[in-house]
Motif scaffolding. Structure first.
Motif, PDB file in Angstrom:
ATOM      1  N   SER A   1      -8.842 -90.633 -45.520  1.00  0.00           N
ATOM      2  CA  SER A   1      -9.320 -91.978 -45.829  1.00  0.00           C
ATOM      3  C   SER A   1      -9.955 -92.036 -47.215  1.00  0.00           C
ATOM      4  N   ILE A   2     -10.754 -91.032 -47.559  1.00  0.00           N
ATOM      5  CA  ILE A   2     -11.429 -91.008 -48.862  1.00  0.00           C
ATOM      6  C   ILE A   2     -10.417 -90.899 -49.996  1.00  0.00           C
ATOM      7  N   ILE A   3      -9.435 -90.011 -49.822  1.00  0.00           N
ATOM      8  CA  ILE A   3      -8.421 -89.850 -50.870  1.00  0.00           C
ATOM      9  C   ILE A   3      -7.616 -91.139 -51.043  1.00  0.00           C
ATOM     10  N   SER A   4      -7.262 -91.754 -49.926  1.00  0.00           N
ATOM     11  CA  SER A   4      -6.478 -92.993 -49.984  1.00  0.00           C
ATOM     12  C   SER A   4      -7.224 -94.088 -50.728  1.00  0.00           C
TER      13      SER A   4
ATOM     14  N   GLY B   1      -2.514 -90.195 -57.372  1.00  0.00           N
ATOM     15  CA  GLY B   1      -2.798 -89.679 -56.036  1.00  0.00           C
ATOM     16  C   GLY B   1      -3.796 -88.550 -55.972  1.00  0.00           C
ATOM     17  N   TRP B   2      -4.222 -88.005 -57.127  1.00  0.00           N
ATOM     18  CA  TRP B   2      -5.142 -86.874 -57.148  1.00  0.00           C
ATOM     19  C   TRP B   2      -6.590 -87.338 -57.225  1.00  0.00           C
ATOM     20  N   ILE B   3      -7.481 -86.521 -56.648  1.00  0.00           N
ATOM     21  CA  ILE B   3      -8.918 -86.785 -56.723  1.00  0.00           C
ATOM     22  C   ILE B   3      -9.648 -85.472 -56.923  1.00  0.00           C
ATOM     23  N   ASN B   4     -10.658 -85.479 -57.785  1.00  0.00           N
ATOM     24  CA  ASN B   4     -11.492 -84.295 -57.982  1.00  0.00           C
ATOM     25  C   ASN B   4     -12.239 -84.011 -56.680  1.00  0.00           C
TER      26      ASN B   4
ATOM     27  N   ASN C   1      -3.422 -79.302 -43.253  1.00  0.00           N
ATOM     28  CA  ASN C   1      -2.010 -79.219 -43.635  1.00  0.00           C
ATOM     29  C   ASN C   1      -1.531 -80.393 -44.481  1.00  0.00           C
ATOM     30  N   LEU C   2      -2.159 -81.548 -44.307  1.00  0.00           N
ATOM     31  CA  LEU C   2      -1.705 -82.739 -45.020  1.00  0.00           C
ATOM     32  C   LEU C   2      -2.235 -82.822 -46.449  1.00  0.00           C
ATOM     33  N   ILE C   3      -3.076 -81.866 -46.836  1.00  0.00           N
ATOM     34  CA  ILE C   3      -3.702 -81.913 -48.156  1.00  0.00           C
ATOM     35  C   ILE C   3      -3.101 -80.861 -49.087  1.00  0.00           C
TER      36      ILE C   3
ATOM     37  N   LEU D   1     -14.026 -70.772 -68.520  1.00  0.00           N
ATOM     38  CA  LEU D   1     -14.438 -69.911 -67.414  1.00  0.00           C
ATOM     39  C   LEU D   1     -14.544 -70.677 -66.095  1.00  0.00           C
ATOM     40  N   LEU D   2     -14.517 -71.998 -66.190  1.00  0.00           N
ATOM     41  CA  LEU D   2     -14.653 -72.830 -65.005  1.00  0.00           C
ATOM     42  C   LEU D   2     -13.319 -73.476 -64.631  1.00  0.00           C
ATOM     43  N   LYS D   3     -13.180 -73.771 -63.363  1.00  0.00           N
ATOM     44  CA  LYS D   3     -11.964 -74.406 -62.866  1.00  0.00           C
ATOM     45  C   LYS D   3     -12.308 -75.745 -62.214  1.00  0.00           C
ATOM     46  N   ILE D   4     -11.358 -76.654 -62.278  1.00  0.00           N
ATOM     47  CA  ILE D   4     -11.502 -77.944 -61.602  1.00  0.00           C
ATOM     48  C   ILE D   4     -10.419 -78.020 -60.536  1.00  0.00           C
ATOM     49  N   VAL D   5     -10.805 -78.374 -59.333  1.00  0.00           N
ATOM     50  CA  VAL D   5      -9.853 -78.439 -58.233  1.00  0.00           C
ATOM     51  C   VAL D   5      -9.614 -79.911 -57.854  1.00  0.00           C
ATOM     52  N   TYR D   6      -8.356 -80.282 -57.754  1.00  0.00           N
ATOM     53  CA  TYR D   6      -7.987 -81.632 -57.356  1.00  0.00           C
ATOM     54  C   TYR D   6      -7.260 -81.590 -56.013  1.00  0.00           C
ATOM     55  N   ALA D   7      -7.350 -82.689 -55.284  1.00  0.00           N
ATOM     56  CA  ALA D   7      -6.675 -82.763 -53.981  1.00  0.00           C
ATOM     57  C   ALA D   7      -5.876 -84.056 -53.893  1.00  0.00           C
ATOM     58  N   LYS D   8      -4.803 -84.030 -53.121  1.00  0.00           N
ATOM     59  CA  LYS D   8      -4.012 -85.228 -52.863  1.00  0.00           C
ATOM     60  C   LYS D   8      -3.371 -85.101 -51.486  1.00  0.00           C
ATOM     61  N   ILE D   9      -2.909 -86.219 -50.984  1.00  0.00           N
ATOM     62  CA  ILE D   9      -2.187 -86.226 -49.710  1.00  0.00           C
ATOM     63  C   ILE D   9      -0.756 -85.818 -49.986  1.00  0.00           C
ATOM     64  N   LYS D  10      -0.250 -84.867 -49.235  1.00  0.00           N
ATOM     65  CA  LYS D  10       1.124 -84.392 -49.456  1.00  0.00           C
ATOM     66  C   LYS D  10       2.125 -85.518 -49.240  1.00  0.00           C
ATOM     67  N   ASP D  11       3.169 -85.496 -50.033  1.00  0.00           N
ATOM     68  CA  ASP D  11       4.219 -86.506 -49.899  1.00  0.00           C
ATOM     69  C   ASP D  11       4.940 -86.322 -48.577  1.00  0.00           C
TER      70      ASP D  11
END
Length: 275
Positions: A205-208, A215-218, A251-253, A265-275
């Motif tokens: 719900s938050i990603i949507s 479709g990506w979110i930090n 599984n859906l992410i 030295l730092l990484k940023i991770v993004y998430a999205k709902i799989k197609d």
């Protein structure tokens, strides 16, 4: 909250065991600086008296109270009065209320109304009303058990290191399985913690709602929204040290890790709902 925020830590010693003190202070240090550290209770009570050995090590201030009437806790009233005095002093920007007692629900709400960040800490028996009244809530019993199991596993692995690698591999896998089962059982004991399925629905719900057009979110933004939607949310409640590890279980992410343009030295991770 900023790492420099000044926090008033008020502990209900009649309701929380002193075995959690290191965990409590470690968690507080993640949010800011503890400027008030007071422990409330009737020190004629053996469980409260046990806190005496922690006073010097953690620079705690004992707030001695005597319960003159059976069934009534004078320490609860003293904690609430002190909280309001500290609030009006204007010397802190956050409170940490350590108790599993629903009597502090109204206090947590009042402090939030005054613009204070409120961190709650207690055991799984804590009523949902108090959990929801806090900005964030930490379940001390499940976090304590997880840390204890991790330490036990490390000790076992050190001892096994003296034996052959085959034995070490098999025994370590068995131990990890046992640790996993124990933490799952601990989580089941805490009935107010939402299931992983519930968390999955909130994440979707938050990603949507908040994702960019691609479709990506930090996941940092995702985590903030998740904590607001689910009182008491903490990845460690689900055997995960970080939010990214928890999202990997869904599984859906889909996750994508990129290099921080401002710090290699730092990484940023993004998430999205799989197609």
């Amino acid at each position: 909250m900023s790492k420099q925020d000044k926090i008033a830590v008020l502990i209900d010693a009649e309701n929380v065991s002193n075995k959690y003190i290191k965990l409590i202070m470690d968690e507080v240090n993640n949010y800011g600086i503890a400027t008030y550290k007071r422990v409330y209770g009737d020190y004629s009570n053996p469980s409260v008296m046990a806190w005496m050995k922690n006073l010097e090590e953690y620079a705690l201030t004992p707030a001695l109270q005597c319960n003159y009437t059976s069934g009534k806790s004078a320490s609860d009233s003293a904690l609430i009065i002190d909280a309001m005095d500290i609030l009006y002093s204007g010397k802190v920007s956050a409170f940490c209320l350590v108790s599993s007692d629903s009597d502090f629900t109204k206090l947590a709400m009042r402090l939030k109304e005054a613009g204070m960040n409120v961190i709650g800490m207690g055991e799984g028996k804590t009523p949902k009303s108090l959990v929801s009244a806090c900005e964030t809530f930490k379940y001390l019993d499940i976090l304590y058990r997880e840390e204890a199991l991790a330490e036990a596993e490390a000790v076992v692995e050190d001892k096994i290191a003296e034996k052959d690698k085959t034995t070490k591999r098999v025994t370590t896998q068995e131990k990890k399985h046992e640790v996993s089962q124990d933490i799952e059982e601990a989580a089941e004991e805490i009935v107010s913690i939402p299931t992983l399925s519930d968390i999955e629905k909130e994440v979707i719900s938050i990603i949507s709602t908040n994702a960019e057009e691609n479709g990506w979110i930090n996941i940092a933004e995702l985590g903030v929204n998740l904590s607001k939607r689910v009182p008491g949310f903490d990845p460690r409640n689900y055997k995960c040290r970080k939010l990214s590890a928890l999202l990997e279980k869904i599984n859906l992410i889909e996750l994508n890790t990129v290099e921080n343009p401002h710090n290699s030295l730092l990484k940023i991770v993004y998430a999205k709902i799989k197609d």
